[in-house]
Design a protein around this motif. Structure first.
Motif, short mmCIF file in Angstrom:
data_model
loop_
_atom_site.label_atom_id
_atom_site.label_comp_id
_atom_site.label_asym_id
_atom_site.label_seq_id
_atom_site.Cartn_x
_atom_site.Cartn_y
_atom_site.Cartn_z
N THR A 1 -6.28 0.62 8.94
CA THR A 1 -6.23 0.04 7.59
C THR A 1 -4.86 0.33 7.01
N ARG B 1 0.82 -1.21 0.00
CA ARG B 1 0.00 0.00 0.00
C ARG B 1 0.85 1.26 0.00
N ASP C 1 -4.33 1.70 4.32
CA ASP C 1 -4.40 3.04 3.72
C ASP C 1 -3.89 4.11 4.68
N GLU C 2 -4.07 3.87 5.98
CA GLU C 2 -3.70 4.88 6.97
C GLU C 2 -2.21 4.96 7.24
N THR D 1 -2.81 -3.36 12.69
CA THR D 1 -3.23 -2.98 11.34
C THR D 1 -3.84 -4.17 10.63
N MET D 2 -4.91 -3.94 9.90
CA MET D 2 -5.61 -5.01 9.20
C MET D 2 -4.88 -5.35 7.90
N THR D 3 -3.82 -6.12 8.05
CA THR D 3 -3.09 -6.66 6.91
C THR D 3 -3.65 -8.04 6.58
#
Length: 254
Positions: free
Chosen positions: A221, A23, A223-224, A193-195
């Motif tokens: 996320t 990301r 993205d953050e 983190t949602m990996t």
């Protein structure tokens, strides 16, 4: 604001085939950079990273190698400069995580964690700095973890925590060593983190605990992690070096 633009920059991202690394690689391209993407041989997501960057109209290519092998990282940096131009931004995301009780941990497990998470970051920084320092320009961002500053309740990961603490202090040490030669070095310490690793059904209950224990009430996320990486890589952070930017939803404040 052009302070946060990376147009004209050439970036190099390790661990770019999945999760936070993937990301961030795409995020640097969204900010305007061309991006070289490094991951292990056979990384399933590496081609997807490159395709997503190219779809943004930026140049990108995939590099296969192991960050624990100095020759692999050096060759990847050389290929980046040959194909994309002078390297100006690097983000080192390659790393592993696992858990074992300290008293039962085989020494090989400890050594592998340190080799990938610490030695791999050092070798990456070294190869990147060797081309950046003569030009007196560049930014390196290393991905650490809030586990380098606190000990996660209920997780048996003395080796992981120690490795991420080392990444934070390594980043500060390199920042000071290279501060007078135009090269900034910082780190980002993500919280939970949602990996893809945390999206597995078998860890669903554990993730509920992570969410409960985070002041913002959820996991981050991927993205953050883009904003912090772009900030530290850009002109907006031109007076920031030796910083560990904790991105944890307030977790370490408890």
């Amino acid at each position: 604001m052009d302070l946060f633009e990376l147009r004209g920059d050439v970036a190099f991202v390790t661990g770019a085939g999945s999760g936070i690394g993937q990301r961030i690689a795409v995020g640097l391209a969204e900010a305007g950079a061309d991006v070289a993407c490094l991951d292990l041989v056979g990384s399933a997501g590496l081609s997807s990273t490159v395709e997503r960057i190219q779809a943004l109209g930026r140049r990108a290519f995939a590099l296969e190698g192991n960050v624990t092998r100095a020759e692999d990282v050096q060759a990847a940096v050389a290929a980046t400069e040959k194909d994309l131009g002078a390297l100006t931004v690097a983000v080192n995301c390659a790393g592993i995580a696992n858990a074992t009780a300290a008293e039962d941990m085989p020494i090989e497990q400890w050594q592998r964690m340190m080799q990938i998470n610490v030695e791999g970051v050092f070798l990456s920084c070294q190869a990147q700095a060797r081309v950046m320092l003569p030009r007196r320009r560049g930014s390196i961002v290393n991905i650490a973890s809030m586990s380098g500053s606190i000990v996660n309740r209920g997780l048996l990961q003395a080796h992981y925590n120690s490795s991420k603490a080392a990444v934070i202090h390594l980043s500060k040490s390199l920042a000071m060593e290279w501060s007078d030669r135009g090269l900034r070095v910082n780190s980002i310490s993500p919280g939970y983190t949602m990996t893809p690793m945390n999206a597995r059904p078998e860890v669903a209950e554990q993730c509920k605990i992570f969410e409960r224990d985070t002041p913002l009430g959820r996991m981050a996320t991927v993205d953050e992690m883009v904003g912090p990486a772009v900030f530290l890589s850009s002109k907006a952070a031109s007076f920031c070096t030796g910083v560990d930017l904790i991105v944890d939803g307030g977790f370490v404040c408890w």
